[in-house]
Design an enzyme around this catalytic site. Structure first.
Site, PDB file in Angstrom:
ATOM      1  N   ASP A   1       4.873  -0.316  -2.095  1.00 40.75           N
ATOM      2  CA  ASP A   1       5.883   0.333  -2.938  1.00 40.75           C
ATOM      3  C   ASP A   1       7.218   0.448  -2.207  1.00 40.75           C
ATOM      4  O   ASP A   1       8.268   0.058  -2.723  1.00 40.75           O
ATOM      5  CB  ASP A   1       5.437   1.750  -3.330  1.00 40.75           C
ATOM      6  CG  ASP A   1       4.367   1.764  -4.395  1.00 40.75           C
ATOM      7  OD1 ASP A   1       4.734   1.675  -5.578  1.00 40.75           O
ATOM      8  OD2 ASP A   1       3.188   1.854  -4.044  1.00 40.75           O
TER       9      ASP A   1
ATOM     10  N   THR B   1       0.142   1.251  -9.524  1.00 44.61           N
ATOM     11  CA  THR B   1      -0.288   1.300  -8.124  1.00 44.61           C
ATOM     12  C   THR B   1      -1.801   1.447  -8.017  1.00 44.61           C
ATOM     13  O   THR B   1      -2.413   0.923  -7.087  1.00 44.61           O
ATOM     14  CB  THR B   1       0.409   2.456  -7.386  1.00 44.61           C
ATOM     15  OG1 THR B   1       1.804   2.384  -7.614  1.00 44.61           O
ATOM     16  CG2 THR B   1       0.147   2.386  -5.897  1.00 44.61           C
TER      17      THR B   1
END
Length: 411
Positions: free
Chosen positions: A94, A182
């Site tokens: 990320d 995610t």
């Protein structure tokens, strides 16, 4: 370079067969679909933001490579998986994706600010700067200045919530979700995640790019058991979807070799015009019973046995952008999300909304009003849909809005 076009099929129009409940319960839906070979799938001189799009394609491609590299060592290298305070899983990927995209875009378009999900506070507090730096430095393009950890941290913060104050005036900015889904990134290879990047100009998304490194052609939309059965049989090539306002939605294989010509395929939404038996995607945390449509229609995830008053629920993990992808590519008819909080984050939907629109679909809130990306005047980070998000093939849109309205009147 002169624009060249190479039609890969003998006709611009081909019949594509979509499952309509499985078994004998299927029909052929005629869908316009064609492919071309070119760096971009349309003439540059006709596309106002072709320079931005070309740059964004390259940087998203690099970001997807970064994700694959981090994921390959995810369960063997200590410190690769971390969690934010709100318990949402977040990874070095990320932060690395946000830093990489921020660095590359700031070189080419220094005056365009970045609105993105992360900031560096968590990286600094957990001493992860070195790990993120390592991931980014492997993908960042060459520069005359030696890249440092501070450069990477500052690049992350360039997209943070305190980096830029917009105000009510029209604005141009990049909108980034480093990894949407995610949880899918952290799951096995059957789950999907997306790197999503959009350019917003005066409240309207002009270009959008979604990179899905874990895409496995041939299994999306199948039942979980079928996906598991096919998971080792089919290669995971990855896929990229792009859209430019007024020039359609297109996909290409993500792992195209540098020496090969790029093949783009035009995307169109599906042709379902009746709600029964149409194909729905839901947000991962919500169920059919949570939606007002459940008062009128039943739902099943069994593609081989869809009843006359049922819709087919497609199991597609994870995140919102992959659901928009499914609608834009004609693999699903509807993506519907009920708003649980007062706001929804803009980066979860902006690029997907453009891709659906450019593929012939429609996106609105539950009252049928288009999303206002400029409603959050200060930071451009939030959108405020009434009821929730509704992305459809267009043909079903008004029907669903009316059903939601009718159910609200009954309640």
């Amino acid at each position: 370079m002169a624009f060249s076009i190479d039609i890969l099929r003998s006709s611009h129009v081909s019949a594509v067969r979509f499952s309509h409940g499985g078994g004998t319960r299927c029909r052929s839906l005629t869908t316009r679909r064609f492919s071309i070979r070119a760096n971009l799938p349309f003439p540059k001189e006709n596309a106002k933001y072709h320079k931005e799009l070309e740059a964004a394609i390259e940087v998203v491609h690099s970001a997807c490579r970064l994700c694959v590299q981090v994921k390959s060592s995810l369960f063997s290298t200590e410190g690769k998986i971390v969690e934010k305070i709100d318990q949402t899983p977040v990874t070095v990927a990320d932060f690395g994706v946000q830093a990489l995209i921020s660095l590359e875009l700031s070189k080419l378009f220094p005056s365009i600010p970045l609105v993105a999900e992360e900031d560096s506070a968590f990286v600094r507090s957990r001493n992860l700067a070195g790990t993120v730096f390592e991931a980014v430095s492997a993908e960042v393009s060459s520069t005359s200045k030696t890249l440092t950890q501070d450069d990477v941290l500052n690049a992350i913060d360039r997209g943070g919530k305190d980096a830029f104050v917009f105000g009510p005036k029209p604005a141009t900015y990049w909108l980034l979700d480093p990894i949407d889904g995610t949880r899918g990134f952290l799951k096995d290879n059957s789950a999907l995640y997306v790197v999503g990047l959009a350019l917003v100009v005066e409240g309207e998304t002009q270009i959008g790019i979604m990179g899905c490194p874990n895409w496995q052609e041939g299994v999306s939309g199948k039942a979980p058991a079928e996906v598991e059965e096919d998971s080792e049989a089919l290669p995971r090539s990855g896929i990229m979807m792009i859209a430019h306002k007024g020039h359609g939605t297109w996909t290409k294989t993500l792992n195209i070799k540098p020496e090969s010509s790029v093949v783009w395929t035009r995307c169109f939404v599906d042709g379902f015009n009746l709600l029964p038996k149409s194909r729905f995607c839901l947000i991962d945390s919500q169920t059919w019973d949570f939606l007002p449509l459940s008062a009128t229609l039943d739902a099943t995830s069994n593609a081989n046995d869809v009843g006359s008053n049922q819709v087919l629920l497609l199991v597609v993990c994870c995140g919102s952008l992959i659901k928009h992808f499914m609608v834009a590519s004609g693999r699903a008819s509807v993506f519907i999300q009920r708003k649980k909080e007062k706001t929804i984050m803009a980066w979860d939907h902006a690029v997907g909304m453009l891709c659906v629109h450019e593929a012939g679909g429609k996106v609105s809130d539950w009252e049928g009003t288009e999303m206002d990306l400029a409603a959050d005047e200060t930071s451009r980070r939030s959108i405020f849909p009434q009821g929730g998000i509704l992305a459809t093939n267009g043909k079903l849109h008004d029907q669903i809005v009316q059903l939601i309205s009718d159910q609200a009147a009954v309640v």
